[in-house]
Scaffold this active site. Sequence first.
Site, short mmCIF file in Angstrom:
data_model
loop_
_atom_site.label_atom_id
_atom_site.label_comp_id
_atom_site.label_asym_id
_atom_site.label_seq_id
_atom_site.Cartn_x
_atom_site.Cartn_y
_atom_site.Cartn_z
N ARG A 92 32.16 -46.43 -48.47
CA ARG A 92 32.78 -45.08 -49.81
C ARG A 92 32.12 -45.63 -50.91
O ARG A 92 31.65 -46.55 -51.62
CB ARG A 92 34.14 -45.21 -49.80
N HIS A 101 37.99 -44.87 -54.90
CA HIS A 101 39.00 -43.91 -53.99
C HIS A 101 39.40 -43.15 -54.21
O HIS A 101 39.79 -42.07 -53.03
CB HIS A 101 40.36 -45.02 -53.65
N TYR A 112 36.82 -53.62 -58.46
CA TYR A 112 36.52 -54.62 -57.74
C TYR A 112 35.32 -54.77 -56.09
O TYR A 112 35.90 -55.21 -55.76
CB TYR A 112 38.62 -54.18 -56.53
#
Lengths: 365, 331
Positions: A269, A273, A282
């Site tokens: 990705r 998100h 992260y």
Amino acid sequence: MIRDSQLFQPFNDEPISLIGETGAWEGPFDLDLDPAALRGMYHDLVVGRLMDERLSRLQRQGKVSFVAPSAGHEGAQVGLAHALERGRDWLFPYYRDTSLLLAFGLPQVEMLAQAMATRADPNRGRQMPSHNGSKDLNIFTIASPIASHVAPAVGAAISMKVQGTGQVAVASFGEGATSEGDFHAALNFAGAQGAPVVFFCENNRYAISVDYNHQTGADSIAAKAHAYGMPGYTVDGMDVLASYYVMREVIERVRNGLGPVLVETLVYRFGPHSSADDDSRYRPREEVEAWKRRDPLLRFRRFLEKQGLWDDAAEAHLRAEVEASLQAATAEAEAAGPIPVEWMFDDVFAQRLPHLEEQRHDLLD
Amino acid sequence: MADAPDTRPMTLVQAVNDALDVALSQDPRVLLFGEDVGMGGVFRVSDGLQGKHGEARVFDTPLAEAGIVGYGIGLALAGMRPVAEIQFAGFLYPALDQVLSHLGRYRHRTRGRFTVPMVIRAPYGGGVHTPEQHADSPEAVLTQAPGVKVVIPSDPMRAKGLLLAAIEDPDPVFFLEAIKLYRSVKAEVPSGHYTLELGRARVARAGDAATLVTYGGMVEVCLKAAEVAAREGVELEVIDLETLAPFDAATVMASVEKTGRAVVVYEARKIGGFGAEVAARIAEETVWSLQAPVLRVAGWDAPYPPFSAIEHHYRPDARRVLEAVRKVLAA
């Protein structure tokens, strides 16, 4: 024809890849797609990417409440869409399937109207953005609870089997979904009953911030298929042709009544998100940049150039054409105007019930 | 019922079995499945149906409630009329994601283009020494799912007609069967096909002193209480809701407006139980007719006891109902 024998072996250690990073065809068989089909795949990759960018822009402008970006997943998704029979087979997608839905035939204006909740949305603004569905195209309408659509896919597949329709159901999901109890229940049902269903995992290594190694102790998602009595394949999801050819073989197998299959595509990705997430907290930037160098659009463009099917002029022409189409669809969706609040009370039950009519009346008073 | 004049005495188990047999016989889209359903189910509700209708239509599933409900939703979307059995209502909880996320939302979410005409049957409630979760009454949770109907019959004749109506309904229906009533009563049940309308409460016994509002396994308890009261010259009206969602408030209000006193009786935990909704609606709609506070007689707000030695203290009985009746009559 390549269909006489099985090209791919399940439980493979190395992900199945057919195009090299330089764009060279590395498949162990001859390509059997004509130039129009190959250009069509590239078209769908570009549409998915540009729609994704447009939805994020609309979100920043406050016109869309939520977006689940799917850039980086296009290769796996477009390969799958082209291996299915549109209007015949069933899709049970998840919320990061923009390219899959568009390549399977969802009109651009429907996706945009749903995202902006305008009157042009056939589902009347009752689903959040990135949670599309379509009765006309046999697309199950997405719900956010992870893996909740996988068991319904198995039920639909059994219905098709009972009716002898020869249709196939495909459920797609991220690797995080494989931790849910419903995922286990669904694959176990499918294995026990020989359902004509394909489980299509888009493993992008992160469920929001939780990385693969905190999600599972399994070496691969495909390995989980073994316990349910079905084959599992691992595919390079940044390679649209690898996804297409594996899915073509798998879907034919399932259509012929040989039972369910689990396919794991390795993707990444590129964005966060969702529009509410900051992935820099992260994921190291170097990791993101390294995966972007493996962009499925870039790799397939290099392939087309090596085949003599593409050049800069064709690229500029296609991008302009797709942007114009998306712009027109956006304008059409917006012009329809916002949904009225009283629509909320329709279609709760088949009949209009007195207590809902009272509540509609109370709200509008 | 004009076309089905013959009747036979049946228990509730036999009446449900008969309804399933009729549905399987008249509609090839009907499929019956769940854990142990093939051999007849743990309460023998599906006895003989696999032998008669075949393994393709009456079958066992793997042991996974979320799978059973999710799978049924998919079957319904793709054209079948699934009737799923959950072995005990207290075992439904793994499937609540499917119930709350998909089952009742699907019609609304797709503007009626996809629908889920599915029935989920489950035995519920206590009274026969089925321990703890085997005696749960989670009906209030189910009424919180938009787009889902919840039906609870109180006798064999009504169970058959309501179940056939549920299977033919275009929307998803939970059909909860009181375990206590499965074999305790026999009543005349018409043979063949007939349906009773969903969404209608009924007056199970007419009276004018106070109204008892109840459903399912508590109907016989309330009728017993009403008999005792009648011996003292007090005529209680008993309303059997039959369908909790959608709730037939009009029938309840008409009765309470007449009697001026109401006791709501249910065996689920008292707090947040469906009787709380009934009491709230009475307060909203007919408070000026009331001559006493609305009382509730319900299960205690503790888990259902896992031991039969104390079980009878949990489930409301006629004595507790009559205590509440005395209070509202004295007010």
